[in-house]
Design a protein around this motif. Structure first.
Motif, PDB file in Angstrom:
ATOM      1  N   GLU A 173       0.799  -1.222   0.000  1.00  0.00           N
ATOM      2  CA  GLU A 173       0.000   0.000   0.000  1.00  0.00           C
ATOM      3  C   GLU A 173       0.831   1.270   0.000  1.00  0.00           C
ATOM      4  OE1 GLU A 173      -3.030  -0.185   2.999  1.00  0.00           O
ATOM      5  OE2 GLU A 173      -3.699  -2.182   2.370  1.00  0.00           O
ATOM      6  N   LYS A 174       2.007   1.256   0.599  1.00  0.00           N
ATOM      7  CA  LYS A 174       2.803   2.470   0.695  1.00  0.00           C
ATOM      8  C   LYS A 174       3.661   2.708  -0.544  1.00  0.00           C
ATOM      9  CE  LYS A 174       3.139   2.534   5.746  1.00  0.00           C
ATOM     10  NZ  LYS A 174       4.052   2.524   6.928  1.00  0.00           N
ATOM     11  N   LYS A 175       4.259   1.645  -1.086  1.00  0.00           N
ATOM     12  CA  LYS A 175       5.189   1.810  -2.198  1.00  0.00           C
ATOM     13  C   LYS A 175       4.617   1.313  -3.520  1.00  0.00           C
ATOM     14  CE  LYS A 175       9.498   1.655   0.482  1.00  0.00           C
ATOM     15  NZ  LYS A 175      10.841   1.008   0.610  1.00  0.00           N
ATOM     16  N   ARG A 211       1.594   3.187  -4.945  1.00  0.00           N
ATOM     17  CA  ARG A 211       1.984   4.526  -5.387  1.00  0.00           C
ATOM     18  C   ARG A 211       2.691   4.457  -6.743  1.00  0.00           C
ATOM     19  NH1 ARG A 211       2.086   9.557  -3.303  1.00  0.00           N
ATOM     20  NH2 ARG A 211       3.673  11.009  -4.086  1.00  0.00           N
ATOM     21  N   ALA A 248       0.053   4.136  -9.333  1.00  0.00           N
ATOM     22  CA  ALA A 248      -0.586   5.428  -9.607  1.00  0.00           C
ATOM     23  C   ALA A 248       0.268   6.292 -10.522  1.00  0.00           C
ATOM     24  CB  ALA A 248      -0.865   6.150  -8.290  1.00  0.00           C
ATOM     25  N   LYS A 249       1.572   6.221 -10.364  1.00  0.00           N
ATOM     26  CA  LYS A 249       2.464   7.085 -11.135  1.00  0.00           C
ATOM     27  C   LYS A 249       2.786   6.532 -12.521  1.00  0.00           C
ATOM     28  CE  LYS A 249       5.947   9.044  -9.028  1.00  0.00           C
ATOM     29  NZ  LYS A 249       7.169   9.227  -8.201  1.00  0.00           N
ATOM     30  N   LEU A 290      -5.359   2.873  -3.762  1.00  0.00           N
ATOM     31  CA  LEU A 290      -4.874   3.308  -5.072  1.00  0.00           C
ATOM     32  C   LEU A 290      -5.548   4.609  -5.507  1.00  0.00           C
ATOM     33  CD1 LEU A 290      -3.189   2.868  -7.605  1.00  0.00           C
ATOM     34  CD2 LEU A 290      -4.974   1.309  -8.445  1.00  0.00           C
ATOM     35  N   GLN A 295      -6.503   6.991  -3.627  1.00  0.00           N
ATOM     36  CA  GLN A 295      -5.890   8.103  -2.895  1.00  0.00           C
ATOM     37  C   GLN A 295      -4.516   8.436  -3.468  1.00  0.00           C
ATOM     38  OE1 GLN A 295      -7.329  10.090  -0.409  1.00  0.00           O
ATOM     39  NE2 GLN A 295      -5.527  11.271  -1.046  1.00  0.00           N
ATOM     40  N   HIS A 296      -3.741   7.397  -3.812  1.00  0.00           N
ATOM     41  CA  HIS A 296      -2.437   7.652  -4.437  1.00  0.00           C
ATOM     42  C   HIS A 296      -2.613   8.393  -5.763  1.00  0.00           C
ATOM     43  CE1 HIS A 296       0.221   5.738  -1.637  1.00  0.00           C
ATOM     44  NE2 HIS A 296      -0.316   4.538  -1.778  1.00  0.00           N
ATOM     45  N   CYS A 297      -3.624   8.012  -6.541  1.00  0.00           N
ATOM     46  CA  CYS A 297      -3.869   8.698  -7.806  1.00  0.00           C
ATOM     47  C   CYS A 297      -4.197  10.165  -7.560  1.00  0.00           C
ATOM     48  CB  CYS A 297      -4.995   8.009  -8.570  1.00  0.00           C
ATOM     49  SG  CYS A 297      -4.545   6.431  -9.336  1.00  0.00           S
ATOM     50  N   ASP A 342      -3.242  11.911  -5.059  1.00  0.00           N
ATOM     51  CA  ASP A 342      -2.036  12.572  -4.546  1.00  0.00           C
ATOM     52  C   ASP A 342      -1.076  12.958  -5.673  1.00  0.00           C
ATOM     53  OD1 ASP A 342      -3.013  12.294  -1.983  1.00  0.00           O
ATOM     54  OD2 ASP A 342      -1.802  10.521  -1.521  1.00  0.00           O
ATOM     55  N   VAL A 343      -0.987  12.121  -6.716  1.00  0.00           N
ATOM     56  CA  VAL A 343      -0.035  12.394  -7.800  1.00  0.00           C
ATOM     57  C   VAL A 343      -0.693  13.043  -9.008  1.00  0.00           C
ATOM     58  CG1 VAL A 343       1.423  10.472  -7.044  1.00  0.00           C
ATOM     59  CG2 VAL A 343      -0.241  10.095  -8.883  1.00  0.00           C
TER      60      VAL A 343
END
Length: 260
Positions: A164-166, A169, A172-173, A194, A196-198, A200-201
């Protein structure tokens, strides 16, 4: 629930079978109508006789590019540790051209320690391997942008894993496809992470296709539950010595029902 049509992949495991058998199975799967043909990136079998028959991933993908004409092909997934990222980008571009634009670049951070030990790669830690993947993905993208000739299309990148952390993310990138693991409840939770990561980026979450595995144990009920969470690419695995495509036929019929 996704609006993407259901697609069915076959992971034709390059273990416990001679190559003519693998090639015939790939051709039969394409004839049956499978959407994606995957292998995997290991040097030894993952189950069965530990030193049984086994073939290398990317040379096989090059052969499949010539032996097939319609299906997308790729690894589920390439181990980032085994090849220089710039070299991997060039290999992917080359298979992309051989296949006339049918390659999916599946990639992950690696986990099978025997491969590392036997072939002389540093195993390190899970976190270190993920950091290496994070460093490699921009290099792959940059090299794909400089190669002459360039790829025939924007090669879809599939990232496998659920950290979930790496990992998510990185999905998402960089990813066009996320290959998930687990049941519908697990996938639903990971998709929330995922999303939330999307955000964020600055990535549109809907651009990412969600992939998952199929098993005889879960059956249609489990697949339907995953479909309701947004999974659209479903992959069933088969290996040697005599690959059985009976389950694949059943899943292709289910796909057609879902897409009708």
């Amino acid at each position: 629930m996704t609006t993407r049509p259901v697609r069915i992949g076959l992971q034709l495991q390059p273990q416990h079978a001679d190559y003519p058998t693998i090639r015939r199975t790939a051709a039969e799967a394409e004839e049956l109508g499978v959407d994606v043909l995957f292998n995997w990136d290991h040097f030894y079998p993952l189950y069965g006789a530990p030193d049984g028959l086994h073939f290398e991933c990317w040379t096989m993908l090059g052969a499949w590019a010539e032996a097939t004409s319609r299906v997308e092909i790729g690894a589920l997934v390439t181990c980032n540790s085994y090849r220089n990222p710039d070299l991997l980008a060039d290999m992917a571009r080359t298979v992309d051209h051989i296949s006339d634009g049918r390659l999916i670049l599946g990639i992950g951070s690696g986990w099978f320690e025997k491969d590392y030990q036997e072939y002389g790669y540093e195993f390190g830690t899970a976190g270190g391997r993920l950091n290496d993947l994070a460093d490699a993905l921009p290099r792959i993208e940059a090299r794909l942008g400089t190669l002459n000739p360039p790829p025939t299309r924007k090669i879809p990148v599939l990232i496998g894993g659920g950290g979930e952390k790496k990992t998510l993310r990185l999905v998402a990138k960089h990813a066009d496809i996320w290959h998930s693991f687990g049941d519908a409840a697990t996938v639903a939770h990971k998709l929330g992470v995922l999303r939330q990561h999307c955000a964020d980026v600055g990535r549109d979450f809907s651009e990412i296709e969600v992939s998952g595995g199929l098993s005889a144990e879960g059956g249609v009920e489990a697949a339907t539950a995953l479909r309701e969470q947004g999974v659209s690419l479903f992959t069933v695995g088969v290996g040697g010595p005599k690959p059985d495509l009976g389950p694949l036929r059943d899943w292709l019929a289910w796909r057609d029902e879902q897409n009708a």
